[in-house]
Design a protein around this motif. Structure first.
Motif, PDB file in Angstrom:
ATOM      1  N   LYS A  33       1.033  -1.200   0.444  1.00  0.00           N
ATOM      2  CA  LYS A  33       0.424   0.190   0.064  1.00  0.00           C
ATOM      3  C   LYS A  33       0.809   1.450   0.520  1.00  0.00           C
ATOM      4  N   LYS A  34       0.345   2.202  -0.808  1.00  0.00           N
ATOM      5  CA  LYS A  34       1.196   3.596  -0.737  1.00  0.00           C
ATOM      6  C   LYS A  34       1.180   4.417   0.639  1.00  0.00           C
ATOM      7  N   VAL A  35       1.420   4.700   1.545  1.00  0.00           N
ATOM      8  CA  VAL A  35       1.739   5.250   2.549  1.00  0.00           C
ATOM      9  C   VAL A  35       1.834   7.094   2.585  1.00  0.00           C
ATOM     10  N   LEU A  36       1.662   7.933   3.330  1.00  0.00           N
ATOM     11  CA  LEU A  36       2.051   8.572   3.807  1.00  0.00           C
ATOM     12  C   LEU A  36       1.739   9.013   5.277  1.00  0.00           C
ATOM     13  N   VAL A  37       2.814   9.541   6.084  1.00  0.00           N
ATOM     14  CA  VAL A  37       2.376   9.647   7.543  1.00  0.00           C
ATOM     15  C   VAL A  37       3.230  10.833   7.891  1.00  0.00           C
ATOM     16  N   ILE A  38       1.857  11.674   8.156  1.00  0.00           N
ATOM     17  CA  ILE A  38       1.783  12.853   8.798  1.00  0.00           C
ATOM     18  C   ILE A  38       1.956  12.854   9.916  1.00  0.00           C
ATOM     19  N   ASP A  39       3.644  13.934  10.101  1.00  0.00           N
ATOM     20  CA  ASP A  39       3.545  14.635  11.796  1.00  0.00           C
ATOM     21  C   ASP A  39       3.230  15.785  12.047  1.00  0.00           C
ATOM     22  N   ALA A  40       1.524  15.919  12.939  1.00  0.00           N
ATOM     23  CA  ALA A  40       1.143  16.849  13.255  1.00  0.00           C
ATOM     24  C   ALA A  40       1.264  17.704  14.370  1.00  0.00           C
ATOM     25  N   ASP A  41       2.533  16.819  15.226  1.00  0.00           N
ATOM     26  CA  ASP A  41       3.076  18.262  16.820  1.00  0.00           C
ATOM     27  C   ASP A  41       3.727  18.626  15.568  1.00  0.00           C
ATOM     28  N   ILE A  42       2.821  19.861  15.540  1.00  0.00           N
ATOM     29  CA  ILE A  42       3.914  21.103  15.344  1.00  0.00           C
ATOM     30  C   ILE A  42       4.568  21.873  16.379  1.00  0.00           C
ATOM     31  N   GLY A  43       6.045  22.183  16.146  1.00  0.00           N
ATOM     32  CA  GLY A  43       7.225  22.220  17.462  1.00  0.00           C
ATOM     33  C   GLY A  43       7.833  21.373  18.332  1.00  0.00           C
ATOM     34  N   LEU A  44       7.334  20.226  17.575  1.00  0.00           N
ATOM     35  CA  LEU A  44       7.638  19.477  18.831  1.00  0.00           C
ATOM     36  C   LEU A  44       7.766  17.742  18.104  1.00  0.00           C
ATOM     37  N   ARG A  45       8.613  17.770  16.527  1.00  0.00           N
ATOM     38  CA  ARG A  45       7.989  16.957  15.464  1.00  0.00           C
ATOM     39  C   ARG A  45       9.440  15.305  15.920  1.00  0.00           C
ATOM     40  N   ASN A  46       9.226  14.852  15.617  1.00  0.00           N
ATOM     41  CA  ASN A  46      10.051  13.224  16.050  1.00  0.00           C
ATOM     42  C   ASN A  46      10.114  12.200  14.876  1.00  0.00           C
ATOM     43  N   LEU A  47       8.888  12.479  14.158  1.00  0.00           N
ATOM     44  CA  LEU A  47       8.342  11.403  13.377  1.00  0.00           C
ATOM     45  C   LEU A  47       9.552  10.332  11.698  1.00  0.00           C
ATOM     46  N   ASP A  48      10.053  12.216  11.708  1.00  0.00           N
ATOM     47  CA  ASP A  48      11.641  11.961  11.045  1.00  0.00           C
ATOM     48  C   ASP A  48      12.970  11.283  11.751  1.00  0.00           C
ATOM     49  N   VAL A  49      12.663  11.494  12.926  1.00  0.00           N
ATOM     50  CA  VAL A  49      13.887  11.062  13.623  1.00  0.00           C
ATOM     51  C   VAL A  49      13.512   9.083  14.159  1.00  0.00           C
ATOM     52  N   TYR A 114      -2.370   8.230  -2.986  1.00  0.00           N
ATOM     53  CA  TYR A 114      -2.137   7.820  -1.305  1.00  0.00           C
ATOM     54  C   TYR A 114      -3.111   6.180  -0.889  1.00  0.00           C
ATOM     55  N   ASN A 115      -3.281   5.357  -0.991  1.00  0.00           N
ATOM     56  CA  ASN A 115      -3.915   4.557  -0.546  1.00  0.00           C
ATOM     57  C   ASN A 115      -4.623   4.566   1.159  1.00  0.00           C
ATOM     58  N   PHE A 116      -3.776   5.036   1.575  1.00  0.00           N
ATOM     59  CA  PHE A 116      -3.756   5.650   2.906  1.00  0.00           C
ATOM     60  C   PHE A 116      -2.627   6.664   3.610  1.00  0.00           C
ATOM     61  N   ILE A 117      -3.286   7.353   4.021  1.00  0.00           N
ATOM     62  CA  ILE A 117      -2.557   8.750   4.857  1.00  0.00           C
ATOM     63  C   ILE A 117      -3.097   8.578   6.413  1.00  0.00           C
ATOM     64  N   LEU A 118      -1.424   8.651   7.332  1.00  0.00           N
ATOM     65  CA  LEU A 118      -2.025   8.541   9.293  1.00  0.00           C
ATOM     66  C   LEU A 118      -1.046   9.538   9.251  1.00  0.00           C
ATOM     67  N   ILE A 119      -2.004  10.202  10.239  1.00  0.00           N
ATOM     68  CA  ILE A 119      -1.751  11.071  10.868  1.00  0.00           C
ATOM     69  C   ILE A 119      -1.533  11.655  12.621  1.00  0.00           C
ATOM     70  N   ASP A 120      -0.591  11.675  12.918  1.00  0.00           N
ATOM     71  CA  ASP A 120       0.234  11.605  14.293  1.00  0.00           C
ATOM     72  C   ASP A 120       0.320  12.925  14.505  1.00  0.00           C
ATOM     73  N   CYS A 121      -0.965  12.454  15.478  1.00  0.00           N
ATOM     74  CA  CYS A 121      -1.944  13.853  16.516  1.00  0.00           C
ATOM     75  C   CYS A 121      -0.421  13.591  18.002  1.00  0.00           C
ATOM     76  N   PRO A 122      -0.343  15.265  17.882  1.00  0.00           N
ATOM     77  CA  PRO A 122       0.369  15.284  19.866  1.00  0.00           C
ATOM     78  C   PRO A 122      -0.723  14.917  20.852  1.00  0.00           C
ATOM     79  N   ALA A 123       0.453  15.005  21.626  1.00  0.00           N
ATOM     80  CA  ALA A 123      -0.520  14.620  22.733  1.00  0.00           C
ATOM     81  C   ALA A 123      -1.213  15.339  23.582  1.00  0.00           C
ATOM     82  N   GLY A 124      -2.368  15.831  24.393  1.00  0.00           N
ATOM     83  CA  GLY A 124      -2.959  16.876  24.513  1.00  0.00           C
ATOM     84  C   GLY A 124      -4.440  16.997  23.906  1.00  0.00           C
ATOM     85  N   ILE A 125      -5.369  17.156  24.130  1.00  0.00           N
ATOM     86  CA  ILE A 125      -6.817  17.587  23.437  1.00  0.00           C
ATOM     87  C   ILE A 125      -7.154  19.143  23.082  1.00  0.00           C
TER      88      ILE A 125
END
Length: 264
Positions: A33-49, A114-125
């Motif tokens: 599957k073709k997948v895009l993972v989005i890091d939505a934790d602006i200011g504290l990105r970690n997915l790239d690491v 893409y087939n799937f897009i996954l959004i990594d949500c920051p902690a909190g609400i």
């Protein structure tokens, strides 16, 4: 091709949400599957690491939203897979620089690719949570079998229900021995408390930490139980009927707590 969009969320930080987003994306990519993972934790990105892509970043999510670059220019291809891509977060902006409407508009621009897009949500609400959920079709709530994590997950599930997002949960860092001794909530305990469908569970596995520290993903470790579990979750997301392991346990922690509460 129109992507199905999942937000990976938890409420509480430190439960393995970002690791889950990265490995689940890799697992879906392994399943062709073709997948895009989005890091939505602006200011504290970690997915790239975690994905070993920190040295390849030129543009980021905020740049794509604000028109500094074209949406596809901000996307980075994985070193390990031709099917896996990352849209990194900005490390210098504030979460409030992006609105839910802008996030939804950006994600819509990627859907045809893409087939799937996954959004990594920051902690909190707060704002970051609202941004990440705005573009999603479904949610996966990550929790660990700890009372505080489950309580926060319950709060998030309520907010997702109010948004009419279909929600399933993944239970992370399950320790068989602790569950069997009654020192940890069992997966069944967590299901009872939260009352939503379980999409999978990941056993405590040192390979997850070792892989993350090396900028690699445990999915690529064929000997890892956690890696195998992520692949099984990917299969379920793709519609396959893959049973979830049933732990053979004695008295659970939840049952013990219940007895103590009744005794009091």
């Amino acid at each position: 091709m129109t992507a199905k969009v999942f937000v990976i969320t938890s409420g509480k930080g430190g439960v393995g949400k970002t690791t889950t987003a990265a490995n689940l994306g890799a697992a879906l990519a392994v399943r062709n599957k073709k997948v895009l993972v989005i890091d939505a934790d602006i200011g504290l990105r970690n997915l790239d690491v975690i994905m070993g892509l920190e040295n390849r970043i030129v543009f980021n999510l905020v740049d794509a939203i604000k028109g500094v670059c074209k949406p596809q220019q901000a996307v980075i291809k994985s070193k390990k897979s031709n099917n896996l891509f990352l849209l990194p977060a900005s490390q210098t902006d504030d979460k409030n620089v992006v609105t839910p409407e802008e996030m939804k508009e950006l994600v819509n621009k990627y859907k045809a690719e893409y087939n799937f897009i996954l959004i990594d949500c920051p902690a909190g609400i707060e704002q970051g949570f609202r941004n990440a959920c705005a573009a999603a079709d479904e949610a996966i709530v990550v929790t660990t079998p700890e009372v505080s994590a489950v309580r926060d997950a319950d709060r998030v599930i309520g907010l997702l229900a109010a948004s009419s997002l279909e929600t399933r949960m993944m239970i992370n860092r399950v320790d068989r021995d602790m569950v069997r001794r009654g020192d940890m909530l069992s997966p069944q305990d967590v299901i009872e408390i939260l009352g939503i469908e379980q999409i999978g569970m990941i056993f405590r596995d040192n390979d997850v930490v070792i892989s993350a520290n090396a900028g690699d993903l445990v999915v690529y470790n064929t000997k890892s139980k956690a890696g195998k579990a992520f692949l099984q979750i990917a299969d379920r997301i793709c519609g396959m009927d893959v049973p979830i392991e049933d732990l053979d346990i004695g008295t659970s922690l939840w049952a013990k707590l219940g007895k103590k509460l009744r005794a009091a």
